[in-house]
Scaffold this motif. Structure first.
Motif, short mmCIF file in Angstrom:
data_model
loop_
_atom_site.label_atom_id
_atom_site.label_comp_id
_atom_site.label_asym_id
_atom_site.label_seq_id
_atom_site.Cartn_x
_atom_site.Cartn_y
_atom_site.Cartn_z
N HIS A 1 0.80 -1.22 0.00
CA HIS A 1 0.00 0.00 0.00
C HIS A 1 0.83 1.27 0.00
O HIS A 1 0.42 2.28 -0.55
CB HIS A 1 -0.92 0.01 1.22
CG HIS A 1 -1.87 -1.15 1.22
ND1 HIS A 1 -2.93 -1.24 0.35
CD2 HIS A 1 -1.90 -2.28 1.98
CE1 HIS A 1 -3.58 -2.37 0.58
NE2 HIS A 1 -2.98 -3.01 1.54
N GLN A 2 2.02 1.23 0.60
CA GLN A 2 2.77 2.48 0.70
C GLN A 2 3.32 2.94 -0.63
O GLN A 2 3.74 4.08 -0.78
CB GLN A 2 3.91 2.34 1.70
CG GLN A 2 3.42 2.43 3.12
CD GLN A 2 4.54 2.71 4.06
OE1 GLN A 2 5.65 2.24 3.88
NE2 GLN A 2 4.27 3.47 5.08
N ARG B 1 1.68 3.76 -3.00
CA ARG B 1 0.80 4.82 -3.47
C ARG B 1 1.03 6.14 -2.77
O ARG B 1 0.45 7.15 -3.16
CB ARG B 1 -0.67 4.41 -3.23
CG ARG B 1 -1.05 3.16 -3.97
CD ARG B 1 -2.56 3.02 -4.00
NE ARG B 1 -3.12 2.94 -2.66
CZ ARG B 1 -3.35 1.80 -2.03
NH1 ARG B 1 -3.05 0.65 -2.61
NH2 ARG B 1 -3.90 1.80 -0.82
N ILE B 2 1.88 6.17 -1.73
CA ILE B 2 2.01 7.40 -0.94
C ILE B 2 2.41 8.59 -1.80
O ILE B 2 1.80 9.65 -1.73
CB ILE B 2 3.05 7.22 0.18
CG1 ILE B 2 2.63 6.10 1.12
CG2 ILE B 2 3.21 8.52 0.96
CD1 ILE B 2 1.32 6.29 1.75
N CYS C 1 -2.02 8.99 -2.31
CA CYS C 1 -2.44 9.55 -1.02
C CYS C 1 -2.06 11.02 -0.90
O CYS C 1 -2.79 11.82 -0.34
CB CYS C 1 -1.81 8.75 0.11
SG CYS C 1 -2.62 9.00 1.68
N ARG D 1 -11.01 -3.25 1.45
CA ARG D 1 -11.72 -2.26 0.65
C ARG D 1 -13.23 -2.41 0.71
O ARG D 1 -13.98 -1.50 0.35
CB ARG D 1 -11.25 -2.33 -0.80
CG ARG D 1 -9.79 -1.96 -0.99
CD ARG D 1 -9.39 -1.94 -2.46
NE ARG D 1 -10.01 -0.84 -3.17
CZ ARG D 1 -9.52 0.39 -3.20
NH1 ARG D 1 -8.40 0.68 -2.55
NH2 ARG D 1 -10.14 1.33 -3.88
N SER E 1 -0.32 5.25 3.98
CA SER E 1 -1.10 4.09 3.56
C SER E 1 -0.42 2.81 4.02
O SER E 1 0.61 2.43 3.47
CB SER E 1 -1.25 4.09 2.03
OG SER E 1 -1.96 2.96 1.60
N ASN E 2 -0.96 2.19 5.05
CA ASN E 2 -0.51 0.89 5.52
C ASN E 2 -1.58 -0.15 5.21
O ASN E 2 -2.68 0.18 4.76
CB ASN E 2 -0.25 0.90 7.03
CG ASN E 2 1.18 1.31 7.36
OD1 ASN E 2 1.95 1.70 6.50
ND2 ASN E 2 1.53 1.25 8.64
N GLN F 1 -5.56 4.14 6.10
CA GLN F 1 -5.27 5.27 5.22
C GLN F 1 -5.38 6.55 6.05
O GLN F 1 -6.29 6.67 6.88
CB GLN F 1 -6.27 5.34 4.07
CG GLN F 1 -6.27 4.14 3.14
CD GLN F 1 -5.20 4.22 2.07
OE1 GLN F 1 -4.84 5.31 1.66
NE2 GLN F 1 -4.70 3.08 1.63
N ASN G 1 -4.13 11.09 6.29
CA ASN G 1 -3.58 12.26 5.63
C ASN G 1 -3.57 13.43 6.59
O ASN G 1 -4.41 13.51 7.50
CB ASN G 1 -4.42 12.64 4.41
CG ASN G 1 -3.57 13.14 3.26
OD1 ASN G 1 -2.55 13.79 3.48
ND2 ASN G 1 -3.98 12.86 2.03
N ASP H 1 -8.93 0.15 3.84
CA ASP H 1 -8.12 0.28 2.64
C ASP H 1 -8.72 1.24 1.62
O ASP H 1 -8.02 1.71 0.72
CB ASP H 1 -7.93 -1.09 1.99
CG ASP H 1 -6.65 -1.78 2.41
OD1 ASP H 1 -5.76 -1.09 2.93
OD2 ASP H 1 -6.53 -3.00 2.21
N GLY I 1 -8.95 6.40 1.16
CA GLY I 1 -8.44 7.51 0.35
C GLY I 1 -9.52 8.41 -0.22
O GLY I 1 -9.50 9.63 0.01
#
Length: 394
Positions: free
Chosen positions: A2-3, A5-6, A10, A252, A335-336, A340, A342, A360, A363
């Protein structure tokens, strides 16, 4: 992973790309419209249902203070235990910002220099340089701004709570029980920007070697405790005494994962457990230090390094710094596995916000929620440039 996508997805909630800095602010995207003040549970529930996110926690900053903080939904879809403002979430890559502050504290205390060759700081491991470091060394500055030349574009998937955990040298060398490849250079330092969790792990090890203490203890004593972040810890695995306070990971569809959460020995890059309230206090400390109103952790000169891009890419030492509309902001996403989050704060105007979720699919929910809050409080994210004319607009 997932990270990964950071740096792309994200962080889209934080900023526009650099090319937009001279363009008019885009029209606000369609989404919920909120009134100033705490968002109602019904409004959040609608978003949670739309995006299949079990729990959400929010903190809003106004005038250098926490304006409000609320927990919504559940920390565990199986038990329906409610999210509160004290519920712990995994901060994922937001962890990198507080870790950077700890390293800046070490710089300020003379443990090492920001532009020192990291291999002269490291004692327990060395970074192979070869041809890439003939003209310029890898430094703490380049490691914390993702400009060191390290080639790992991947994030950290974490480990099942029952799995054996690798040491930092094992992670960096890609040796069992590490579940990823080694972290090595693929270009000379400061020649390009590439988001690199591995670079942050190198800096974590350098900090530990320089100070001679575990990273979680350094971060607690130098950053978390002075700011008052009592609901935050880098301890991995999460201590049993705190586990009842922690949100669980969900997929998700909003269903529980096959483990309560993953464990991250990559503490500085992904291992912080915290709350939006604690992260809001952290952002306020940065804002107040920049405004010359606090020196609890860093001097203003040291803090400026954390919000001044290094010259390649959008990162300073720890934070991503971007222009939105007519304002300059610093922040970071995370994102772990099953989480998620921010956070974003204005460089000088004293406002900001933090959103954390235990799903998940958090976002898109965060983006909608953050846009609505920004509009409610009239952030300059949506301000248009002042026309180049004489006199006030009538």
């Amino acid at each position: 992973m997932h990270q990964v996508r950071i740096g792309v997805l994200c962080l889209l909630a934080i900023c526009a790309v650099a090319a937009q800095t001279q363009s008019p602010a885009p029209a606000p995207a369609q989404g919920p419209v909120f009134a100033p003040g705490p968002v109602s549970a019904a409004e959040i529930d609608a978003l949670r249902k739309q995006f299949n996110v079990p729990g959400v926690s929010v903190a809003v900053i106004k005038d250098f203070k926490i304006e409000w903080a609320r927990g919504y939904g559940v920390m565990d879809a199986a038990t329906n235990a409610p999210v509160t403002t004290d519920t712990l979430f995994q901060a994922a890559s937001i962890s990198k910002t507080i870790a950077a502050m700890a390293s800046m504290k070490a710089v300020q205390n003379g443990r090492f220099a920001l532009d020192q060759d990291v291999n002269t700081i490291l004692k327990s491991w060395k970074l192979p340089g070869g041809e890439y470091t003939k003209e310029q060394s890898v430094t703490p500055r380049s490691l914390m701004s993702h400009t060191s030349g390290t080639g790992d574009g991947f994030g950290f998937p974490g480990y099942n709570p029952d799995a054996p955990l690798p040491t930092l040298p094992q992670i960096l060398d890609g040796q069992a029980p590490s579940n990823l490849r080694s972290v090595r250079l693929e270009r000379p330092p400061l020649t390009g920007f590439k988001y690199s969790g591995g670079a942050v792990i190198i800096q974590q090890l350098a900090l530990m070697d320089a100070v001679g203490r575990p990273f979680a203890d350094i971060a607690r004593d130098w950053v978390l405790a002075p700011i008052g972040m009592a609901n935050s810890t880098y301890e991995q695995p999460l201590p049993a005494a705190r586990q009842k306070q922690a949100a669980l990971a969900h997929n998700r569809t909003g269903a529980r994962m096959d483990a309560p959460w993953h464990v991250y020995p990559e503490q500085a890059a992904a291992g912080l457990w915290t709350t939006p309230t604690d992260l809001a206090m952290f952002l306020i400390e940065v804002q107040k230090t920049l405004a010359g109103q606090s020196t609890r952790v860093l001097t203003r000169a040291s803090m400026l390094e954390m919000v001044t891009p290094v010259g390649v890419g959008p990162f300073a030492v720890g934070f991503q710094v971007t222009k939105q509309g007519e304002g300059w902001y610093f922040g970071h996403g995370g994102s772990n596995w099953g989480f998620q989050c921010n956070m974003i704060a204005h460089r000088i105007k004293g406002y900001g916000l933090v959103v954390m979720t235990n799903g998940d699919n958090g976002g898109p929910l965060m983006q909608a929620l953050m846009r609505g809050i920004q509009q409610a409080y009239k952030w300059d994210v949506y301000d248009q440039p002042i026309p180049r004319t004489y006199g006030p607009i009538k």
